[in-house]
Motif scaffolding. Structure first.
Motif, PDB file in Angstrom:
ATOM      1  N   MET A 115     -13.764  55.736 -73.852  1.00 40.67           N
ATOM      2  CA  MET A 115     -14.446  56.511 -74.886  1.00 40.67           C
ATOM      3  C   MET A 115     -13.935  57.948 -75.040  1.00 40.67           C
ATOM      4  SD  MET A 115     -16.618  55.795 -77.207  1.00 40.67           S
ATOM      5  CE  MET A 115     -17.403  54.343 -76.503  1.00 40.67           C
ATOM      6  N   PRO A 116     -13.746  58.714 -73.947  1.00 43.01           N
ATOM      7  CA  PRO A 116     -13.289  60.096 -74.128  1.00 43.01           C
ATOM      8  C   PRO A 116     -11.923  60.213 -74.789  1.00 43.01           C
ATOM      9  CG  PRO A 116     -14.223  59.794 -71.939  1.00 43.01           C
ATOM     10  CD  PRO A 116     -14.071  58.438 -72.539  1.00 43.01           C
ATOM     11  N   ILE A 117     -11.056  59.207 -74.603  1.00 49.53           N
ATOM     12  CA  ILE A 117      -9.740  59.240 -75.252  1.00 49.53           C
ATOM     13  C   ILE A 117      -9.898  59.009 -76.751  1.00 49.53           C
ATOM     14  CG2 ILE A 117      -7.399  58.288 -75.217  1.00 49.53           C
ATOM     15  CD1 ILE A 117      -8.006  57.304 -72.368  1.00 49.53           C
ATOM     16  N   HIS A 118     -10.808  58.104 -77.122  1.00 44.86           N
ATOM     17  CA  HIS A 118     -11.152  57.944 -78.536  1.00 44.86           C
ATOM     18  C   HIS A 118     -11.573  59.301 -79.111  1.00 44.86           C
ATOM     19  CE1 HIS A 118     -11.319  53.489 -78.807  1.00 44.86           C
ATOM     20  NE2 HIS A 118     -11.770  53.527 -77.559  1.00 44.86           N
ATOM     21  N   THR A 119     -12.486  59.948 -78.408  1.00 47.65           N
ATOM     22  CA  THR A 119     -13.088  61.195 -78.898  1.00 47.65           C
ATOM     23  C   THR A 119     -12.054  62.286 -79.111  1.00 47.65           C
ATOM     24  OG1 THR A 119     -15.196  60.719 -77.814  1.00 47.65           O
ATOM     25  CG2 THR A 119     -14.747  63.016 -78.345  1.00 47.65           C
ATOM     26  N   ALA A 120     -11.180  62.489 -78.132  1.00 45.41           N
ATOM     27  CA  ALA A 120     -10.186  63.565 -78.223  1.00 45.41           C
ATOM     28  C   ALA A 120      -9.304  63.406 -79.456  1.00 45.41           C
ATOM     29  CB  ALA A 120      -9.338  63.592 -76.957  1.00 45.41           C
ATOM     30  N   SER A 148      -7.889  67.792 -72.895  1.00 48.97           N
ATOM     31  CA  SER A 148      -9.117  67.009 -72.968  1.00 48.97           C
ATOM     32  C   SER A 148      -8.887  65.581 -72.479  1.00 48.97           C
ATOM     33  CB  SER A 148      -9.644  66.992 -74.409  1.00 48.97           C
ATOM     34  OG  SER A 148     -10.754  66.138 -74.528  1.00 48.97           O
ATOM     35  N   VAL A 149      -7.786  64.969 -72.903  1.00 54.70           N
ATOM     36  CA  VAL A 149      -7.466  63.598 -72.496  1.00 54.70           C
ATOM     37  C   VAL A 149      -7.271  63.525 -70.988  1.00 54.70           C
ATOM     38  CG1 VAL A 149      -5.691  61.800 -72.603  1.00 54.70           C
ATOM     39  CG2 VAL A 149      -6.492  62.876 -74.706  1.00 54.70           C
ATOM     40  N   LYS A 150      -6.517  64.459 -70.431  1.00 53.17           N
ATOM     41  CA  LYS A 150      -6.250  64.445 -68.992  1.00 53.17           C
ATOM     42  C   LYS A 150      -7.511  64.711 -68.171  1.00 53.17           C
ATOM     43  CE  LYS A 150      -1.427  65.972 -69.256  1.00 53.17           C
ATOM     44  NZ  LYS A 150      -0.467  67.044 -68.867  1.00 53.17           N
ATOM     45  N   THR A 151      -8.286  65.713 -68.589  1.00 55.62           N
ATOM     46  CA  THR A 151      -9.490  66.068 -67.832  1.00 55.62           C
ATOM     47  C   THR A 151     -10.517  64.938 -67.865  1.00 55.62           C
ATOM     48  OG1 THR A 151      -9.145  68.408 -68.340  1.00 55.62           O
ATOM     49  CG2 THR A 151     -11.331  67.771 -67.558  1.00 55.62           C
ATOM     50  N   SER A 152     -10.726  64.372 -69.041  1.00 52.36           N
ATOM     51  CA  SER A 152     -11.698  63.279 -69.152  1.00 52.36           C
ATOM     52  C   SER A 152     -11.235  62.052 -68.378  1.00 52.36           C
ATOM     53  CB  SER A 152     -11.942  62.924 -70.624  1.00 52.36           C
ATOM     54  OG  SER A 152     -10.743  62.511 -71.253  1.00 52.36           O
ATOM     55  N   SER A 153      -9.924  61.776 -68.375  1.00 54.62           N
ATOM     56  CA  SER A 153      -9.397  60.652 -67.613  1.00 54.62           C
ATOM     57  C   SER A 153      -9.593  60.870 -66.115  1.00 54.62           C
ATOM     58  CB  SER A 153      -7.906  60.462 -67.905  1.00 54.62           C
ATOM     59  OG  SER A 153      -7.693  60.153 -69.264  1.00 54.62           O
ATOM     60  N   GLU A 184       3.425  59.310 -74.796  1.00 53.75           N
ATOM     61  CA  GLU A 184       2.979  60.544 -74.154  1.00 53.75           C
ATOM     62  C   GLU A 184       1.537  60.416 -73.664  1.00 53.75           C
ATOM     63  OE1 GLU A 184       3.677  65.318 -74.941  1.00 53.75           O
ATOM     64  OE2 GLU A 184       3.694  63.908 -76.627  1.00 53.75           O
ATOM     65  N   GLN A 185       0.694  59.783 -74.462  1.00 55.08           N
ATOM     66  CA  GLN A 185      -0.705  59.612 -74.059  1.00 55.08           C
ATOM     67  C   GLN A 185      -0.825  58.634 -72.889  1.00 55.08           C
ATOM     68  OE1 GLN A 185      -3.945  59.639 -76.707  1.00 55.08           O
ATOM     69  NE2 GLN A 185      -2.822  60.436 -78.475  1.00 55.08           N
ATOM     70  N   ILE A 186      -0.032  57.569 -72.911  1.00 58.61           N
ATOM     71  CA  ILE A 186      -0.038  56.631 -71.783  1.00 58.61           C
ATOM     72  C   ILE A 186       0.425  57.335 -70.518  1.00 58.61           C
ATOM     73  CG2 ILE A 186       1.060  54.555 -70.831  1.00 58.61           C
ATOM     74  CD1 ILE A 186       1.120  53.446 -73.699  1.00 58.61           C
ATOM     75  N   LYS A 187       1.462  58.143 -70.649  1.00 61.87           N
ATOM     76  CA  LYS A 187       1.975  58.903 -69.501  1.00 61.87           C
ATOM     77  C   LYS A 187       0.921  59.856 -68.956  1.00 61.87           C
ATOM     78  CE  LYS A 187       5.712  62.049 -68.187  1.00 61.87           C
ATOM     79  NZ  LYS A 187       6.897  62.819 -68.668  1.00 61.87           N
ATOM     80  N   ASP A 188       0.076  60.403 -69.853  1.00 59.56           N
ATOM     81  CA  ASP A 188      -0.959  61.356 -69.426  1.00 59.56           C
ATOM     82  C   ASP A 188      -2.095  60.683 -68.669  1.00 59.56           C
ATOM     83  OD1 ASP A 188       0.344  63.564 -70.402  1.00 59.56           O
ATOM     84  OD2 ASP A 188      -0.720  63.614 -72.315  1.00 59.56           O
ATOM     85  N   ILE A 189      -2.428  59.436 -69.034  1.00 57.15           N
ATOM     86  CA  ILE A 189      -3.599  58.793 -68.420  1.00 57.15           C
ATOM     87  C   ILE A 189      -3.241  57.810 -67.299  1.00 57.15           C
ATOM     88  CG2 ILE A 189      -4.885  59.012 -70.580  1.00 57.15           C
ATOM     89  CD1 ILE A 189      -4.525  56.018 -71.022  1.00 57.15           C
TER      90      ILE A 189
END
Length: 482
Positions: free
Chosen positions: A335-340, A287-292, A411-416
């Motif tokens: 916003m989408p990262i907040h949501t996930a 979700s994080v990757k797709t929304s980003s 990991e999240q920073i690396k993903d976005i």
């Protein structure tokens, strides 16, 4: 079908519903913006503050509990329907009686009449709160596709007709009322659920045990968001509020549709696999990757092209909304990262932690808001303060995922980060392109195409995870259908 494929399939239907609604609403709002004044939209923004706050008590809490609960009975559905309807009546009466006081506070003529009429939306919305929960639980988002598009199209055309006939702000009010009513009717026809003559206090008590924390969290979030409109409308003017809200509207429409789709799909999906942390992490990461992949370029391109877009679509009378649009693009891109991250908490039943996070974030947000008002006392200072608060809130929202899902900051920073880098690179190229001696239409048209093609090419060259995943998914679906 695995959990990730189920998410993608559900998102397709949800995106169709959201963007079908987005296109219709977008076109209608463009027409209305040329027929009505910034002051009309500013007054409606003030009315919307009170409606949104009231809607929290009707649409949040119990509805989320119905989605999150593993086994739901007919008693649960009917009980939630009746309690939601009762709450909506109480809230309408409160607004009806307090309307004159609100009019005096804002010193706006006829504000009381406007509020008493538009508040009927609260009662209408209570009728399909359970139906929306059923759609989410069963992931039948194609039902919303029809109801949303039909209601937005008909109500929008009626709103334009009334505006042309000189009804001014009433055209916006009746547009909202008709849209809510038609959405309720069409969704009832599609879902085919109607309340039974049964009610259980024990059912309400059990659902409320989880839902009250979500309700309070949603209330705090809504109050904080709407507080900006309340302050700007009171401290400055309806005109300034009109510019501020119109500047937010373009990025907000995009994010509401994308993030709303993700949020609607994420909670029921994660709730079904809430006992499998490995699968949950996989779905949240996807979700994080797709929304980003979708959001960062959209917000970047919109921010760069903000001035020609506003001039082209709304006219020069709205040019003061451009700086607000650009700041809003940054705010909504996160916003989408907040949501996930937050939906993972809800799916695991950690509404207690969700509430604690909201309280902490809102305390920080209010401190920044007060500082912006006292130190600078300008609408732009409020917007920038909101952007700073959004970054801090994101850091706070990610924190629980480190322990609950082993999905940490690095990991999240690396993903976005790849999506931010490529979006920024294309944005710089687009900014240089805006200096070409072209009119607004050609700048937006060719600039948008150039930036989009560049983004897709770079995504392919650098093999961005979400781009390759979506590409392979489409190829796989075509082969299966062929």
């Amino acid at each position: 079908m695995n959990s990730i494929d189920m998410v993608i399939k559900s998102l397709v239907y949800k995106f169709l519903e959201r963007f079908g609604s987005f296109f219709i609403t977008f076109v209608i709002q463009l027409v209305l913006a040329r027929l009505l004044s910034p002051k009309d939209f500013g007054i409606v923004a003030i009315l919307t503050v009170f409606i949104n706050i009231a809607q929290v008590f009707v649409q949040s809490g119990f509805s989320t509990s119905l989605i999150q609960k593993k086994n739901v009975t007919e008693i649960d559905y009917s009980s939630v329907f009746y309690i939601s309807f009762f709450i909506s009546i109480v809230l309408y009466l409160i607004l009806f009686l307090s309307a004159p006081t609100i009019e005096i506070f804002y010193s706006m003529e006829n504000l009381s009449d406007y509020l008493r009429v538009v508040s009927i939306i609260i009662i209408i919305g209570s009728f399909n709160s359970v139906q929306l929960a059923i759609v989410s639980r069963e992931m039948k988002f194609h039902f919303l596709l029809y109801s949303t598009i039909i209601s937005n199209l008909i109500s929008g055309l009626i709103g334009i007709f009334l505006a042309l006939r000189g009804y001014g702000i009433w055209s916006l009010i009746f547009q909202q009322l008709i849209s809510s009513f038609l959405n309720c009717i069409t969704l009832s026809y599609r879902v085919r659920w109607f309340p039974k003559l049964i009610f259980s206090f024990s059912s309400i008590k059990a659902l409320f045990a989880f839902g009250w924390k979500i309700l309070l969290s949603s209330f705090l979030e809504t109050i904080y968001v709407q507080l900006q409109s309340l302050i700007i409308g009171r401290r400055f003017s309806a005109n300034i509020l009109g510019y501020y809200n119109k500047g937010q509207q373009f990025p907000q429409i995009i994010i509401t549709n994308v993030n709303g789709a993700i949020q609607s799909v994420m909670l029921p999906t994660l709730s079904k696999i809430q006992d499998d942390k490995i699968k949950m992490k996989s779905v949240v990461r996807r979700s994080v990757k797709t929304s980003s992949f979708l959001i960062f370029p959209l917000m970047t391109f919109l921010g760069v092209l903000g001035s020609p877009i506003i001039a082209l679509l709304l006219g020069n009378q709205w040019r003061e909304s451009v700086p607000f649009l650009q700041v809003s693009c940054f705010i909504f891109s996160l916003m989408p990262i907040h949501t996930a991250n937050l939906q993972a908490l809800n799916a695991m039943g950690r509404s207690d932690l969700f509430l604690k996070l909201e309280i902490f974030k809102k305390i920080i947000g209010v401190i920044i808001l007060v500082a912006a008002i006292l130190l600078f006392s300008t609408p732009m200072a409020i917007a920038v303060g909101t952007a700073i608060s959004s970054v801090i809130s994101l850091i706070i929202n990610i924190a629980p995922s480190r322990k609950l899902l082993d999905y940490n900051y690095s990991e999240q920073i690396k993903d976005i980060l790849p999506y931010i880098f490529i979006s920024f690179t294309c944005g710089v190229g687009l900014y240089i392109f805006t200096f070409m001696p072209l009119n607004n239409f050609l700048t937006v048209f060719f600039g948008g195409i150039l930036a989009s093609v560049s983004y897709l090419i770079l995504s392919y060259i650098f093999k961005l995870d979400s781009f390759m995943y979506i590409l392979n998914y489409v190829i796989k679906r075509r082969r299966n259908n062929g």
